[in-house]
Write a protein that holds these residues in place. Structure first.
Motif, short mmCIF file in Angstrom:
data_model
loop_
_atom_site.label_atom_id
_atom_site.label_comp_id
_atom_site.label_asym_id
_atom_site.label_seq_id
_atom_site.Cartn_x
_atom_site.Cartn_y
_atom_site.Cartn_z
N LYS A 393 81.64 43.02 19.03
CA LYS A 393 80.93 41.75 19.25
C LYS A 393 79.66 41.65 18.40
O LYS A 393 78.75 40.89 18.71
N ALA A 394 79.62 42.45 17.32
CA ALA A 394 78.39 42.53 16.51
C ALA A 394 77.93 41.15 16.03
O ALA A 394 76.74 40.83 16.11
N ALA A 395 78.87 40.34 15.53
CA ALA A 395 78.48 39.03 14.98
C ALA A 395 77.85 38.16 16.05
O ALA A 395 76.85 37.48 15.81
N GLU A 396 78.43 38.19 17.24
CA GLU A 396 77.93 37.38 18.34
C GLU A 396 76.56 37.89 18.81
O GLU A 396 75.65 37.10 19.10
N LEU A 397 76.43 39.22 18.85
CA LEU A 397 75.16 39.81 19.28
C LEU A 397 74.05 39.50 18.28
O LEU A 397 72.94 39.13 18.67
N GLU A 398 74.38 39.62 17.01
CA GLU A 398 73.37 39.35 15.99
C GLU A 398 72.98 37.88 16.01
O GLU A 398 71.82 37.54 15.77
N ASP A 399 73.95 37.02 16.27
CA ASP A 399 73.65 35.59 16.36
C ASP A 399 72.65 35.33 17.48
O ASP A 399 71.73 34.52 17.35
N ALA A 400 72.85 36.05 18.59
CA ALA A 400 71.96 35.88 19.74
C ALA A 400 70.55 36.36 19.43
O ALA A 400 69.58 35.82 19.95
N ILE A 401 70.44 37.38 18.57
CA ILE A 401 69.10 37.91 18.24
C ILE A 401 68.41 37.00 17.23
O ILE A 401 67.26 36.62 17.38
N GLN A 402 69.16 36.61 16.20
CA GLN A 402 68.52 35.93 15.07
C GLN A 402 67.90 34.57 15.43
O GLN A 402 66.85 34.21 14.91
N VAL A 403 68.55 33.83 16.33
CA VAL A 403 68.01 32.50 16.64
C VAL A 403 66.63 32.60 17.29
O VAL A 403 65.75 31.77 17.03
N ARG A 421 64.64 36.44 25.77
CA ARG A 421 65.82 35.56 25.72
C ARG A 421 66.97 36.24 24.97
O ARG A 421 68.13 36.15 25.37
N ALA A 422 66.63 36.90 23.85
CA ALA A 422 67.68 37.58 23.05
C ALA A 422 68.33 38.68 23.88
O ALA A 422 69.56 38.83 23.86
N GLU A 423 67.51 39.41 24.62
CA GLU A 423 68.05 40.49 25.46
C GLU A 423 69.01 39.93 26.52
O GLU A 423 70.12 40.44 26.71
#
Lengths: 433, 292
Positions: A393-403, A421-423
């Protein structure tokens, strides 16, 4: 009349010559077909584009010229859809014989790939003589899961610090002594700002995922880890994470080293930026911009050196036909690409993962080595390299962090709120099936 | 066999080649997409039927509703902007007698010939906070600190809508122009003699006459408005934060970044329903008189 007749004769002669030429060409074409008929066609798809694609094309052209047993059809580009396409090709039973996978994408892609040490044609690593110690070992290890090895490392690529030597001189700084730690970076940035330039851009073109990489670097430099070992929860919402993000935010909101929303690539290429954190692929753009630049290791702003990086690996997608010969030819193609991977450094600006290529005289004597790659290579050997999350799920996790990192950088929310929020979003993603 | 029945059969036979192609390339993908949306679709590891699980997930997801609202915001700005500007330019060209008419028409149509990537890159550059023509122009007229249009949650969608209108308007304008030119000039002349001004001629006489073409352009623009992807992807990648993440971009990420094809198919089907409803609304309100 005679003249006309003469012209006619000449024309007739040209026709004859043309016919002979045509015959010889046809003969050559038939001969080449007969040679080609003996060659096995192998399909090799990549996600490379721009300069990288041209560099790989040079390598494949060379292989095609020198090989009398295989002919490689190279298909490149469409990096946005590459992995989904590769999965679809495997499902449809129409996969290329060789492909490319980023190190952090192995968990998502491994079910579509052939384990090279346990293929239906046997241990391909042994058959082709690939050994861990012949490569950058960190990169080699990134494609091993449960003792199954899925890829042969092509390169490693990472961020370093690019700086404008002319701006350094104008700001009263020594262009041969780029900053190496937080104090020196702050001193240099203030001097550059006072000289009327943008001081530092930490994140290439400044899009959200690049800001996230900049934050990764600052967090990793404090020894932070993004997730726990089993990827059961996010572990970045802590003092170190907030400190790292606060530093990044302060660089634009408090210290004025740059402005939010700007493109560091453009600023640097137009001679308006003193220091840019960017990857090795920036070499050709910097050369084209005719900037008097230098490349240095990423300064150790916190406790220990670290930079963001990733690697390209050559892989064999699962083949529909269980044809051992096909696997053997595919690994042979990987062998030939690996042997020529010094060209990947020379023309693509990447650090070859294969030791022989990285230390080849061709690469060491190339301008790219002297101007940038030697620094990247040192960083690779000194353990600067940190990979992004490698999870399905790396892409989804990174998306959640980057925004949220971007929102903090823009000053819309505080760093602590961003990480909170990212956590929460990462933990929700990890808890889902 | 009666003639009427024979005619019906022959008509169906004529339509059959199209129906086959339409069935294979349009109807089946829609049905297939819906079937995929009912699964946790993973062709590599095996798919699992989960009923409306993907829909339930999406309707309870804050991210989905954010993309839903962004899509509507974009559509509500872009669709009227494109149609109104296209109509006004078509009227301008209809009444214009100037020599520059052909040039103006070509200039307005030209963007439509460009690919969405080029349009997006041009406008990304125009809005660039350091080097953008728009930013610099605003500074020149005294706005010292102009907004970063593509990095501002309030401005980002209107900015992308403006770029999209610039791109799509030319084609709609050409449709309206062709429709206007095909109307008998006597109608306008008679109205002028009766004392109608240009505004009345445009909106009371000519506009009702070109309603079928306006309906066609509306349907096209509704589809473009709700399906927006390329512009957002290239200009902002959905940012800042998720301020410009639209449904099509979320669908794209679910499918090609997260490999969640079932969820992506569900978003696709929801988008299909939205576009279908809005097309029906357009047909209901504008197509009524057209059919009479």
């Amino acid at each position: 009349m005679c003249k006309i007749f003469g012209k006619s004769i000449l024309f007739g002669g040209e026709t004859m010559r043309f016919k002979k030429l045509l015959l010889v060409s046809l003969l050559m074409l038939m001969l080449s077909f007969s040679f080609a008929a003996e060659k096995t066609t192998l399909y090799y798809t990549t996600l490379f584009h721009s300069g990288d694609a041209q560099a790989m094309e040079k390598i494949v052209q060379r292989i095609n010229q020198e090989s009398d047993d295989i002919f490689v059809v190279l298909v490149q580009g469409a990096w946005e859809n590459y992995y989904a396409q590769l999965i679809n090709q495997v499902v449809a039973g129409n996969a290329p014989q060789v492909g490319v996978v980023h190190s952090n994408m192995f968990p998502s892609m491994r079910d579509a790939l052939t384990p090279l040490n346990a293929s239906s044609a046997g241990n391909l690593l042994e058959k082709s003589g690939f050994k861990r110690e012949d490569f950058l070992t960190d990169v080699w290890d990134s494609s091993t899961f449960d003792d199954l090895h899925y890829g042969i490392p092509l390169d490693t690529h990472m961020w370093a610090m690019w700086y404008n030597k002319d701006i350094f001189v104008k700001a009263g700084l020594d262009p041969d002594k780029p900053p190496t730690n937080a104090e020196e970076l702050k001193y240099a940035a203030e001097k550059i700002k006072d000289a009327g330039y943008y001081a530092v851009h930490f994140a290439e073109d400044g899009v959200a995922r690049k800001l996230m990489r900049a934050w990764y670097i600052l967090y990793w430099q404090q020894g932070g880890e993004l997730f726990d070992e089993n990827y059961s929860k996010a572990t970045f919402n802590n003092e170190k994470g907030i400190k790292a993000l606060q530093y990044l935010v302060d660089s634009v909101q408090k210290w004025g080293w740059n402005t939010k929303g700007t493109d560091g690539f453009k600023q640097f290429a137009s001679g308006q930026l003193g220091i840019l954190f960017a990857g090795n692929w920036y070499y050709y753009s910097a050369e084209e911009a005719k900037i008097n630049y230098g490349v240095a290791k990423v300064p150790t702003i916190f406790d220990k050196p670290a930079t963001w990086g990733n690697s390209h690996n050559l892989v064999i997608p699962k083949q529909a036909a269980n044809n051992p010969q096909m696997y053997e030819q595919a690994i042979e193609l990987i062998r030939r690409i690996t042997d020529l991977s010094y060209m990947w450094g020379m023309f693509g600006g990447h650090i070859p993962a294969y030791n022989n290529s990285r230390t080849s005289s061709e690469l060491l004597n190339a301008p790219v080595w002297e101007k940038s790659l030697n620094v990247f290579s040192q960083m690779a050997e000194e353990g600067y390299l940190h990979y992004p999350p490698n999870h399905v799920k790396a892409a989804e996790l990174e998306d959640a962090i980057q925004v949220y990192v971007q929102q903090a950088y823009n000053g819309t929310i505080t760093p602590s709120e961003a990480l909170k929020r990212a956590e929460a979003e990462c933990n929700r993603i990890l808890s889902e099936n | 066999m009666k003639k009427a029945v024979r005619d019906q059969w022959s008509g169906m036979l004529f339509a059959l080649p199209f129906m086959i192609i339409w069935g294979v390339f349009t109807l089946w993908p829609v049905i297939s997409g819906f079937i995929i949306s009912l699964h946790n679709w993973d062709p590599l590891r095996g798919s699992e039927f989960i009923g409306f699980g993907n829909y339930k997930y999406l309707f309870s997801s804050q991210r989905f509703w954010n993309a839903f609202v962004n899509t509507f915001e974009f559509a509500l700005i872009m669709i009227p902007m494109t149609l109104i500007l296209a109509l006004l330019f078509a009227f301008y060209l209809y009444f214009s007698k100037g020599k520059a008419k052909a040039f103006v028409e070509s200039a307005l149509f030209f963007p439509y010939l460009l690919n969405v990537s080029i349009i997006s890159l041009i406008w990304k550059w125009l809005f660039d906070p350091d080097f953008g023509l728009i930013t610099e122009s605003l500074k020149m007229i005294g706005i010292t600190n102009p907004p970063q249009f593509l990095n501002n949650p309030i401005w980002v969608i209107p900015a992308i809508a403006l770029a999209s209108s610039w791109w799509l308007m030319g084609y709609r304008m050409t449709i309206f122009r062709a429709a206007l030119e095909s109307q008998p000039v006597e109608i306008v002349e008679a109205a002028t003699i009766d004392g109608a001004n240009k505004r009345q001629i445009m909106f009371k006489i000519l506009f009702p006459l070109i309603r079928p073409q306006f309906l066609f352009a509306t349907v096209l623009t509704v589809i473009s408005g709700f399906d927006v992807l390329g512009q957002v992807m290239i200009m902002t990648e959905g940012g800042p934060g998720r301020s410009s993440e639209v449904l099509a971009l979320l669908l794209y990420k679910e499918a090609f970044s997260y490999f969640r094809m079932g969820r992506a198919a569900a978003i696709g089907f929801i988008l299909f329903v939205i576009i279908f409803i809005f097309t029906l609304i357009a047909l209901r309100f504008m197509g009524k008189d057209v059919q009479q």
